[in-house]
Design a protein around this motif. Structure first.
Motif, PDB file in Angstrom:
ATOM      1  N   SER A  27       0.826  -1.207   0.000  1.00  0.00           N
ATOM      2  CA  SER A  27       0.000   0.000   0.000  1.00  0.00           C
ATOM      3  C   SER A  27       0.860   1.256   0.000  1.00  0.00           C
ATOM      4  N   ASN A  28       0.205   2.376  -0.271  1.00  0.00           N
ATOM      5  CA  ASN A  28       0.870   3.670  -0.231  1.00  0.00           C
ATOM      6  C   ASN A  28       1.211   4.032   1.212  1.00  0.00           C
ATOM      7  N   ILE A  29       2.075   5.023   1.376  1.00  0.00           N
ATOM      8  CA  ILE A  29       2.424   5.532   2.699  1.00  0.00           C
ATOM      9  C   ILE A  29       1.515   6.729   2.976  1.00  0.00           C
ATOM     10  N   VAL A  30       0.820   6.713   4.091  1.00  0.00           N
ATOM     11  CA  VAL A  30      -0.052   7.816   4.486  1.00  0.00           C
ATOM     12  C   VAL A  30       0.469   8.386   5.799  1.00  0.00           C
ATOM     13  N   VAL A  31       0.703   9.712   5.795  1.00  0.00           N
ATOM     14  CA  VAL A  31       1.237  10.388   6.978  1.00  0.00           C
ATOM     15  C   VAL A  31       0.306  11.537   7.347  1.00  0.00           C
ATOM     16  N   PRO A  32      -0.306  11.486   8.526  1.00  0.00           N
ATOM     17  CA  PRO A  32      -1.092  12.634   8.981  1.00  0.00           C
ATOM     18  C   PRO A  32      -0.189  13.875   9.067  1.00  0.00           C
ATOM     19  N   ARG A  33      -0.706  15.031   8.676  1.00  0.00           N
ATOM     20  CA  ARG A  33       0.101  16.254   8.640  1.00  0.00           C
ATOM     21  C   ARG A  33       0.713  16.580   9.991  1.00  0.00           C
ATOM     22  N   GLU A  34       0.015  16.274  11.080  1.00  0.00           N
ATOM     23  CA  GLU A  34       0.563  16.620  12.398  1.00  0.00           C
ATOM     24  C   GLU A  34       1.794  15.789  12.759  1.00  0.00           C
ATOM     25  N   VAL A  63      19.732   2.479  -7.122  1.00  0.00           N
ATOM     26  CA  VAL A  63      18.372   2.352  -6.593  1.00  0.00           C
ATOM     27  C   VAL A  63      18.415   1.909  -5.132  1.00  0.00           C
ATOM     28  N   GLY A  64      17.629   2.570  -4.326  1.00  0.00           N
ATOM     29  CA  GLY A  64      17.408   2.158  -2.947  1.00  0.00           C
ATOM     30  C   GLY A  64      15.926   2.267  -2.664  1.00  0.00           C
ATOM     31  N   MET A  65      15.276   1.169  -2.346  1.00  0.00           N
ATOM     32  CA  MET A  65      13.837   1.189  -2.085  1.00  0.00           C
ATOM     33  C   MET A  65      13.493   0.224  -0.962  1.00  0.00           C
ATOM     34  N   GLY A  66      12.598   0.671  -0.090  1.00  0.00           N
ATOM     35  CA  GLY A  66      12.113  -0.199   0.968  1.00  0.00           C
ATOM     36  C   GLY A  66      12.223   0.431   2.336  1.00  0.00           C
ATOM     37  N   THR A  67      12.173  -0.408   3.349  1.00  0.00           N
ATOM     38  CA  THR A  67      12.290   0.016   4.733  1.00  0.00           C
ATOM     39  C   THR A  67      13.722  -0.163   5.186  1.00  0.00           C
ATOM     40  N   TRP A  68      14.309   0.888   5.716  1.00  0.00           N
ATOM     41  CA  TRP A  68      15.663   0.825   6.264  1.00  0.00           C
ATOM     42  C   TRP A  68      15.528   0.798   7.778  1.00  0.00           C
ATOM     43  N   LYS A  69      16.060  -0.257   8.403  1.00  0.00           N
ATOM     44  CA  LYS A  69      15.976  -0.410   9.848  1.00  0.00           C
ATOM     45  C   LYS A  69      17.298   0.001  10.484  1.00  0.00           C
ATOM     46  N   GLY A  72      17.816   4.062  15.251  1.00  0.00           N
ATOM     47  CA  GLY A  72      16.969   5.244  15.362  1.00  0.00           C
ATOM     48  C   GLY A  72      15.531   5.017  14.946  1.00  0.00           C
ATOM     49  N   GLY A  73      15.221   3.836  14.410  1.00  0.00           N
ATOM     50  CA  GLY A  73      13.869   3.537  13.953  1.00  0.00           C
ATOM     51  C   GLY A  73      13.859   3.124  12.501  1.00  0.00           C
ATOM     52  N   ASN A  74      12.689   3.063  11.917  1.00  0.00           N
ATOM     53  CA  ASN A  74      12.523   2.657  10.520  1.00  0.00           C
ATOM     54  C   ASN A  74      12.346   3.876   9.631  1.00  0.00           C
ATOM     55  N   ASP A  75      13.043   3.866   8.500  1.00  0.00           N
ATOM     56  CA  ASP A  75      12.901   4.900   7.480  1.00  0.00           C
ATOM     57  C   ASP A  75      12.348   4.241   6.228  1.00  0.00           C
ATOM     58  N   PHE A  76      11.484   4.956   5.500  1.00  0.00           N
ATOM     59  CA  PHE A  76      11.025   4.468   4.211  1.00  0.00           C
ATOM     60  C   PHE A  76      11.773   5.223   3.137  1.00  0.00           C
ATOM     61  N   VAL A  77      12.330   4.466   2.175  1.00  0.00           N
ATOM     62  CA  VAL A  77      13.241   5.026   1.184  1.00  0.00           C
ATOM     63  C   VAL A  77      12.802   4.666  -0.229  1.00  0.00           C
ATOM     64  N   ILE A  78      12.750   5.670  -1.095  1.00  0.00           N
ATOM     65  CA  ILE A  78      12.624   5.479  -2.543  1.00  0.00           C
ATOM     66  C   ILE A  78      13.642   6.432  -3.168  1.00  0.00           C
ATOM     67  N   HIS A  93       4.685   8.850  14.204  1.00  0.00           N
ATOM     68  CA  HIS A  93       4.095   8.000  13.163  1.00  0.00           C
ATOM     69  C   HIS A  93       4.211   6.546  13.588  1.00  0.00           C
ATOM     70  N   ASP A  94       3.199   5.747  13.281  1.00  0.00           N
ATOM     71  CA  ASP A  94       3.165   4.341  13.711  1.00  0.00           C
ATOM     72  C   ASP A  94       4.264   3.500  13.094  1.00  0.00           C
ATOM     73  N   GLU A  95       4.659   3.818  11.868  1.00  0.00           N
ATOM     74  CA  GLU A  95       5.522   2.915  11.122  1.00  0.00           C
ATOM     75  C   GLU A  95       6.924   3.459  10.851  1.00  0.00           C
ATOM     76  N   PHE A  96       7.043   4.755  10.579  1.00  0.00           N
ATOM     77  CA  PHE A  96       8.334   5.299  10.145  1.00  0.00           C
ATOM     78  C   PHE A  96       8.745   6.534  10.939  1.00  0.00           C
ATOM     79  N   GLU A  97      10.072   6.706  11.039  1.00  0.00           N
ATOM     80  CA  GLU A  97      10.655   7.900  11.652  1.00  0.00           C
ATOM     81  C   GLU A  97      11.002   8.947  10.598  1.00  0.00           C
ATOM     82  N   ARG A  98      11.207   8.463   9.356  1.00  0.00           N
ATOM     83  CA  ARG A  98      11.641   9.377   8.297  1.00  0.00           C
ATOM     84  C   ARG A  98      11.310   8.786   6.941  1.00  0.00           C
ATOM     85  N   LEU A  99      11.042   9.680   5.970  1.00  0.00           N
ATOM     86  CA  LEU A  99      10.863   9.307   4.568  1.00  0.00           C
ATOM     87  C   LEU A  99      11.986   9.964   3.781  1.00  0.00           C
TER      88      LEU A  99
END
Length: 129
Positions: A27-34, A63-69, A72-78, A93-99
């Motif tokens: 699925s897509n990544i959804v981040v509430p603005r707050e 190319v770098g894509m996916g979740t980087w653990k 400091g937490g999980n980052d989502f990378v494209i 955020h529930d899933e990621f610390e950084r995009l």
């Protein structure tokens, strides 16, 4: 390249079918603005990577894509090549610390986050146009 949709409540990172497959996302990544703490532009997203891809794909400088653990937490990378990118730091955020995303619309994202936007999701490039 990812598509960034923004409305009054959230930022959505829309992934193509190739990006979904390579990042192992359904699925897509959804981040509430707050949850958006800071947005930074960079010409070299590779310097912002921390940790290891899990799950993800890393072909350095290509190319770098996916979740980087990392500790400091999980980052989502494209990341694709050495193209302009945006780094979005998140808080609570529930899933990621950084995009970390390669996009030619980084400046548009910065501008759109400062504006009052519609309740319907719109491409950030269209919001500031």
């Amino acid at each position: 390249m990812v598509t960034l949709l923004l409305d009054s409540t959230q930022l959505e990172v829309v992934l193509s079918s190739t990006e979904r497959a390579m990042s192992f996302r359904k699925s897509n990544i959804v981040v509430p603005r707050e949850h958006i703490e800071r947005v930074q532009l960079t010409d070299d997203a590779w310097t912002w990577l921390r940790g290891v891809p899990n799950p993800g794909i890393n072909l350095p400088v290509a190319v770098g894509m996916g979740t980087w653990k990392s500790a400091g937490g999980n980052d989502f990378v494209i990341i694709r090549g050495r193209k302009p990118s945006v780094v979005v730091d998140l808080t609570g955020h529930d899933e990621f610390e950084r995009l970390v995303l390669t996009t030619k619309h980084g400046v548009a994202l910065l501008q759109a986050l400062r504006l009052d936007v519609a309740s319907e999701p719109e491409n950030v490039a269209d919001i500031v146009a």
